[in-house]
Design a protein around this motif. Structure first.
Motif, mmCIF file in Angstrom:
data_model
loop_
_atom_site.group_PDB
_atom_site.id
_atom_site.type_symbol
_atom_site.label_atom_id
_atom_site.label_comp_id
_atom_site.label_asym_id
_atom_site.label_seq_id
_atom_site.Cartn_x
_atom_site.Cartn_y
_atom_site.Cartn_z
ATOM 1 N N LYS A 46 26.581 40.739 44.631
ATOM 2 C CA LYS A 46 27.533 40.823 45.602
ATOM 3 C C LYS A 46 28.032 42.376 46.438
ATOM 4 O O LYS A 46 28.338 42.307 47.488
ATOM 5 C CB LYS A 46 28.834 40.130 45.443
ATOM 6 C CG LYS A 46 29.025 38.528 45.548
ATOM 7 C CD LYS A 46 30.393 38.039 45.259
ATOM 8 C CE LYS A 46 31.162 38.335 46.147
ATOM 9 N NZ LYS A 46 31.651 37.530 47.491
ATOM 10 N N SER A 136 33.087 33.841 46.376
ATOM 11 C CA SER A 136 32.563 33.235 47.572
ATOM 12 C C SER A 136 31.085 33.882 47.566
ATOM 13 O O SER A 136 30.920 34.810 47.189
ATOM 14 C CB SER A 136 32.930 33.812 48.766
ATOM 15 O OG SER A 136 33.558 34.990 48.604
ATOM 16 N N ASN A 138 29.092 35.466 49.559
ATOM 17 C CA ASN A 138 28.435 36.357 50.460
ATOM 18 C C ASN A 138 28.473 37.621 49.779
ATOM 19 O O ASN A 138 28.781 38.103 48.917
ATOM 20 C CB ASN A 138 29.693 36.378 51.536
ATOM 21 C CG ASN A 138 31.132 36.819 50.921
ATOM 22 O OD1 ASN A 138 31.467 36.343 49.792
ATOM 23 N ND2 ASN A 138 31.859 37.301 51.891
ATOM 24 N N HIS A 219 37.301 42.689 55.516
ATOM 25 C CA HIS A 219 36.797 41.569 54.801
ATOM 26 C C HIS A 219 36.335 40.322 55.849
ATOM 27 O O HIS A 219 36.867 40.545 56.817
ATOM 28 C CB HIS A 219 38.049 41.155 53.945
ATOM 29 C CG HIS A 219 37.781 40.732 52.665
ATOM 30 N ND1 HIS A 219 38.205 41.180 51.501
ATOM 31 C CD2 HIS A 219 37.081 39.399 52.398
ATOM 32 C CE1 HIS A 219 37.791 40.471 50.496
ATOM 33 N NE2 HIS A 219 37.175 39.355 50.733
HETATM 34 MG MG MG Z 1 35.353 36.248 48.835
#
Ligand code: MG
Ligand code: AMP
Length: 311
Positions: A46, A136, A138, A219
């Motif tokens: 990530k 998450s 992403n 973010h």
């Molecule tokens: Mg996140």
């Protein structure tokens, strides 16, 4: 759940590999929370700062009690809202300190725990002898994925298995509540709102929302600049609309909810942003969204997505 359907991903997780799991909030990048190498690979895939702790996903409250110390308030919250989009930050048990990979908590004495609502992921969790750390899916600070096609190829390059569970029905990351004895603090807004929790617990949070660790100012960001709270749209702009009255003139428009429903808007937020971000626009213009209820969670994501990278 057909065990053959689960087998490849389960084998991957047991060997310390990373997999994609569906949840009702957003897609997760999951790894064995007890395996330090797997957790290191997860942070690396990530590009996540080591200061940003992970949420540990469990199959039920009994599994959560192995890792987190439940006060009466924590029991009440888990009984009422699990499975669901509520993360509880609790003191760690001695077993958690001994067995969880230290990087999971990024040096905190507390641990974030959640029981997700997706049937496929619950079947996965029930089949494993360890819990899953799953942020998450992403790249750090980019838009969260709520559909399989949102997953970035740079992330997928690190992933051994993808479970496609369809669109994430709630569409925003979980509400995060820290439980301190019989008090509570809201660390991140989500679909389960501060009003919902205050009504349920019959007591307000300890203070106004405090920042959770690791939450950088920028973010959830699209590639294009975002202009918030505006109805002025130029021909080179993409428009993220909300409600029935939509200004004309943009290159492309996505409406989060024509009827102005905030839950519907939350479910569509990341999908709409992923779509608009692919257009050759100058900016993404976002119409005003009410600062109330689920609107607080939506606006928090939008403000962070609009924050400049240099801040
Ligand atoms: Mg996140
Ligand atoms: P994500 O998995 O990307 O949705 O982010 C999880 C968030 O949960 C982190 O960014 C933290 O802000 C919060 N979190 C995780 N663990 C803890 C903890 N032990 N204490 C407080 N907040 C936490």
């Amino acid at each position: 759940m057909d065990p053959f359907f689960l087998a490849d991903g389960l084998v991957a997780l047991q060997s310390g590999a990373l997999v994609i799991i569906p949840t009702e909030t957003v897609y997760g990048l999951a790894a064995d929370a007890t395996n330090p190498k797997a957790i290191a690979a997860l942070y690396a895939a990530k590009g996540r700062p080591a200061t940003n702790p992970l949420i540990v996903h469990v199959a039920d409250k009994a599994a959560a009690q192995r890792w987190g110390m439940f006060s009466e308030t924590a029991h009440k919250l888990a009984d009422a809202f699990w499975p669901g989009p509520l993360t509880l930050v609790l003191p760690m048990t001695p077993e958690a300190k001994e067995h969880l990979a230290p990087a999971v908590t990024a040096g905190q004495n507390t641990l974030a725990l959640r029981m997700p609502q997706h049937p496929l992921t619950l079947a996965v969790l029930r089949s494993l002898p360890f819990p899953l750390a799953a942020p998450s899916a992403n790249l750090s600070n980019q838009l969260s994925p709520t559909r399989i096609h949102h997953l970035h190829s740079d992330l997928l390059a690190h992933v051994a298995h993808v479970w496609d569970g369809g669109p994430c029905i709630q569409g925003l990351e979980s509400t995060i509540v820290q439980v301190i004895g019989d008090n509570w603090a809201l660390l991140r807004h989500g679909i389960l709102t501060q009003e919902d929790l205050t009504t349920f617990l019959k007591t307000p949070p300890l203070s106004a929302t405090t920042a959770a660790p690791g939450q950088s100012l920028r973010h959830y960001a699209p590639q294009h600049p975002m202009i918030l709270n505006s109805t002025i749209v130029g021909p080179e702009d993409a428009l993220l609309a909300f409600g029935p009255q939509v200004p004309a003139g943009g290159m492309i428009t996505r409406n989060l909810s024509v009827r102005g429903n905030l839950n519907e808007a939350a479910a569509h937020l990341f999908d709409a942003l992923h779509t608009l971000d692919q257009w050759p626009c100058q900016r993404i213009v976002v119409m005003p969204i009410p600062e109330a209820g689920v609107g607080l969670a939506i606006n928090e994501r939008l403000r962070k997505g609009a924050a400049r990278a240099t801040l």
